[in-house]
Design a protein around this motif. Structure first.
Motif, PDB file in Angstrom:
ATOM      1  N   MET A   1      56.044   1.124   7.035  1.00  0.00           N
ATOM      2  CA  MET A   1      57.359   0.702   7.390  1.00  0.00           C
ATOM      3  C   MET A   1      57.596  -0.686   6.811  1.00  0.00           C
ATOM      4  O   MET A   1      56.734  -1.558   6.938  1.00  0.00           O
ATOM      5  N   PHE A   2      58.752  -0.860   6.213  1.00  0.00           N
ATOM      6  CA  PHE A   2      59.138  -2.155   5.656  1.00  0.00           C
ATOM      7  C   PHE A   2      60.144  -2.819   6.583  1.00  0.00           C
ATOM      8  O   PHE A   2      60.933  -2.133   7.238  1.00  0.00           O
ATOM      9  N   PRO A   3      60.163  -4.159   6.627  1.00  0.00           N
ATOM     10  CA  PRO A   3      61.165  -4.852   7.446  1.00  0.00           C
ATOM     11  C   PRO A   3      62.579  -4.512   6.972  1.00  0.00           C
ATOM     12  O   PRO A   3      62.800  -4.195   5.808  1.00  0.00           O
ATOM     13  N   ASN A   4      63.545  -4.605   7.887  1.00  0.00           N
ATOM     14  CA  ASN A   4      64.933  -4.342   7.531  1.00  0.00           C
ATOM     15  C   ASN A   4      65.642  -5.595   7.016  1.00  0.00           C
ATOM     16  O   ASN A   4      66.836  -5.566   6.750  1.00  0.00           O
ATOM     17  N   LYS A   5      64.908  -6.681   6.882  1.00  0.00           N
ATOM     18  CA  LYS A   5      65.425  -7.941   6.332  1.00  0.00           C
ATOM     19  C   LYS A   5      64.387  -8.496   5.372  1.00  0.00           C
ATOM     20  O   LYS A   5      63.192  -8.265   5.536  1.00  0.00           O
ATOM     21  N   ARG A   6      64.848  -9.250   4.398  1.00  0.00           N
ATOM     22  CA  ARG A   6      63.934  -9.906   3.458  1.00  0.00           C
ATOM     23  C   ARG A   6      63.552 -11.297   3.969  1.00  0.00           C
ATOM     24  O   ARG A   6      64.301 -11.936   4.686  1.00  0.00           O
ATOM     25  N   ASN A   7      62.357 -11.737   3.572  1.00  0.00           N
ATOM     26  CA  ASN A   7      61.867 -13.096   3.842  1.00  0.00           C
ATOM     27  C   ASN A   7      61.798 -13.441   5.329  1.00  0.00           C
ATOM     28  O   ASN A   7      62.061 -14.578   5.710  1.00  0.00           O
ATOM     29  N   VAL A   8      61.451 -12.458   6.164  1.00  0.00           N
ATOM     30  CA  VAL A   8      61.273 -12.759   7.580  1.00  0.00           C
ATOM     31  C   VAL A   8      59.871 -13.332   7.788  1.00  0.00           C
ATOM     32  O   VAL A   8      58.942 -13.042   7.033  1.00  0.00           O
ATOM     33  N   THR A   9      59.744 -14.159   8.769  1.00  0.00           N
ATOM     34  CA  THR A   9      58.451 -14.738   9.091  1.00  0.00           C
ATOM     35  C   THR A   9      57.568 -13.673   9.712  1.00  0.00           C
ATOM     36  O   THR A   9      57.970 -13.022  10.686  1.00  0.00           O
ATOM     37  N   PRO A  10      56.383 -13.461   9.157  1.00  0.00           N
ATOM     38  CA  PRO A  10      55.472 -12.483   9.774  1.00  0.00           C
ATOM     39  C   PRO A  10      55.158 -12.909  11.200  1.00  0.00           C
ATOM     40  O   PRO A  10      55.103 -14.097  11.522  1.00  0.00           O
ATOM     41  N   ARG A  11      54.978 -11.938  12.052  1.00  0.00           N
ATOM     42  CA  ARG A  11      54.698 -12.261  13.444  1.00  0.00           C
ATOM     43  C   ARG A  11      53.657 -11.301  13.995  1.00  0.00           C
ATOM     44  O   ARG A  11      53.426 -10.244  13.449  1.00  0.00           O
ATOM     45  N   TYR A  12      53.054 -11.685  15.087  1.00  0.00           N
ATOM     46  CA  TYR A  12      52.030 -10.902  15.747  1.00  0.00           C
ATOM     47  C   TYR A  12      52.355 -10.891  17.231  1.00  0.00           C
ATOM     48  O   TYR A  12      52.754 -11.912  17.794  1.00  0.00           O
ATOM     49  N   ASP A  13      52.203  -9.750  17.845  1.00  0.00           N
ATOM     50  CA  ASP A  13      52.456  -9.647  19.276  1.00  0.00           C
ATOM     51  C   ASP A  13      51.445  -8.691  19.874  1.00  0.00           C
ATOM     52  O   ASP A  13      50.987  -7.755  19.201  1.00  0.00           O
ATOM     53  N   GLN A  14      51.084  -8.933  21.107  1.00  0.00           N
ATOM     54  CA  GLN A  14      50.131  -8.068  21.791  1.00  0.00           C
ATOM     55  C   GLN A  14      50.592  -7.904  23.224  1.00  0.00           C
ATOM     56  O   GLN A  14      50.971  -8.886  23.867  1.00  0.00           O
ATOM     57  N   GLN A  15      50.586  -6.668  23.707  1.00  0.00           N
ATOM     58  CA  GLN A  15      50.973  -6.393  25.077  1.00  0.00           C
ATOM     59  C   GLN A  15      50.034  -5.351  25.659  1.00  0.00           C
ATOM     60  O   GLN A  15      49.431  -4.565  24.927  1.00  0.00           O
ATOM     61  N   THR A  16      49.965  -5.336  26.968  1.00  0.00           N
ATOM     62  CA  THR A  16      49.215  -4.310  27.679  1.00  0.00           C
ATOM     63  C   THR A  16      50.230  -3.354  28.301  1.00  0.00           C
ATOM     64  O   THR A  16      51.212  -3.790  28.898  1.00  0.00           O
ATOM     65  N   PHE A  17      49.993  -2.063  28.130  1.00  0.00           N
ATOM     66  CA  PHE A  17      50.902  -1.049  28.659  1.00  0.00           C
ATOM     67  C   PHE A  17      50.188  -0.256  29.741  1.00  0.00           C
ATOM     68  O   PHE A  17      49.058   0.195  29.542  1.00  0.00           O
ATOM     69  N   ARG A  18      50.853  -0.092  30.866  1.00  0.00           N
ATOM     70  CA  ARG A  18      50.266   0.622  32.003  1.00  0.00           C
ATOM     71  C   ARG A  18      50.397   2.128  31.801  1.00  0.00           C
ATOM     72  O   ARG A  18      51.490   2.643  31.598  1.00  0.00           O
ATOM     73  N   ALA A  19      49.268   2.825  31.860  1.00  0.00           N
ATOM     74  CA  ALA A  19      49.237   4.272  31.623  1.00  0.00           C
ATOM     75  C   ALA A  19      50.125   5.030  32.602  1.00  0.00           C
ATOM     76  O   ALA A  19      50.761   6.020  32.231  1.00  0.00           O
ATOM     77  N   GLU A  20      50.213   4.560  33.848  1.00  0.00           N
ATOM     78  CA  GLU A  20      51.029   5.276  34.827  1.00  0.00           C
ATOM     79  C   GLU A  20      52.522   5.238  34.479  1.00  0.00           C
ATOM     80  O   GLU A  20      53.294   6.074  34.941  1.00  0.00           O
ATOM     81  N   GLU A  21      52.925   4.304  33.630  1.00  0.00           N
ATOM     82  CA  GLU A  21      54.338   4.217  33.236  1.00  0.00           C
ATOM     83  C   GLU A  21      54.702   5.207  32.132  1.00  0.00           C
ATOM     84  O   GLU A  21      55.855   5.265  31.723  1.00  0.00           O
ATOM     85  N   ARG A  22      53.734   5.983  31.652  1.00  0.00           N
ATOM     86  CA  ARG A  22      54.043   7.018  30.670  1.00  0.00           C
ATOM     87  C   ARG A  22      53.728   8.418  31.194  1.00  0.00           C
ATOM     88  O   ARG A  22      53.818   9.389  30.473  1.00  0.00           O
ATOM     89  N   ARG A  23      53.392   8.498  32.471  1.00  0.00           N
ATOM     90  CA  ARG A  23      53.116   9.807  33.079  1.00  0.00           C
ATOM     91  C   ARG A  23      54.428  10.570  33.204  1.00  0.00           C
ATOM     92  O   ARG A  23      55.347  10.141  33.905  1.00  0.00           O
ATOM     93  N   ASN A  24      54.518  11.677  32.495  1.00  0.00           N
ATOM     94  CA  ASN A  24      55.704  12.537  32.484  1.00  0.00           C
ATOM     95  C   ASN A  24      56.980  11.789  32.103  1.00  0.00           C
ATOM     96  O   ASN A  24      58.065  12.080  32.602  1.00  0.00           O
ATOM     97  N   GLN A  25      56.840  10.833  31.200  1.00  0.00           N
ATOM     98  CA  GLN A  25      57.998  10.144  30.637  1.00  0.00           C
ATOM     99  C   GLN A  25      57.613   9.460  29.339  1.00  0.00           C
ATOM    100  O   GLN A  25      56.431   9.267  29.052  1.00  0.00           O
ATOM    101  N   PHE A  26      58.626   9.111  28.542  1.00  0.00           N
ATOM    102  CA  PHE A  26      58.396   8.402  27.290  1.00  0.00           C
ATOM    103  C   PHE A  26      58.329   6.906  27.585  1.00  0.00           C
ATOM    104  O   PHE A  26      59.283   6.330  28.088  1.00  0.00           O
ATOM    105  N   GLN A  27      57.191   6.294  27.295  1.00  0.00           N
ATOM    106  CA  GLN A  27      57.010   4.859  27.499  1.00  0.00           C
ATOM    107  C   GLN A  27      57.230   4.151  26.158  1.00  0.00           C
ATOM    108  O   GLN A  27      56.464   4.340  25.218  1.00  0.00           O
ATOM    109  N   GLN A  28      58.272   3.355  26.089  1.00  0.00           N
ATOM    110  CA  GLN A  28      58.559   2.645  24.844  1.00  0.00           C
ATOM    111  C   GLN A  28      57.530   1.547  24.625  1.00  0.00           C
ATOM    112  O   GLN A  28      57.280   0.736  25.512  1.00  0.00           O
TER     113      GLN A  28
END
Length: 118
Positions: free
Chosen positions: A1-28
């Motif tokens: 996947m390529f960015p939808n804008k040119r010359n954007v600053t690269p970034r890094y992000d990290q999150q923890t996702f709770r498994a129970e929040e995707r039980r029988n649903q789509f967890q974004q």
């Protein structure tokens, strides 16, 4: 996947996702909106995880017109848009506003909605 804008600053992000929040649903877990659920990127893309119990079904609505969705079955079995899939199978869907996902056994799924053109 390529960015939808040119010359954007690269970034890094990290999150923890709770498994129970995707039980029988789509967890974004990724989106183009920094105020939305999950990490954000410079692209009109949305990723979701789902853990569906056998027999459970849900409709997925495409977030942006012109996007397609790649569904990957991480574990278990499911029917996606009428197509039977098994562990490690993938299916691409495009030219649609949405589709139904039904688990035929307990299933873990990854849905990746991405633009179909540059």
């Amino acid at each position: 996947m390529f960015p939808n804008k040119r010359n954007v600053t690269p970034r890094y992000d990290q999150q923890t996702f709770r498994a129970e929040e995707r039980r029988n649903q789509f967890q974004q877990i990724l989106s183009p909106d920094p105020t939305d659920a999950g990490v954000w990127i410079h692209q009109d893309a949305w990723f979701h995880l789902a853990d569906f119990e056998a027999g459970f079904a849900a409709d997925y609505q495409v977030k942006k017109s012109g996007n397609g969705v790649y569904v990957f079955v991480l574990e278990g079995d499911a029917t996606v848009g009428g197509q039977a899939l098994h562990r490690r199978d993938g299916l691409g869907l495009w030219d649609t506003d949405g589709f139904t996902v039904q688990a035929t056994s307990n299933a873990r799924l990854l849905l990746m909605e991405v633009p179909m053109s540059l």
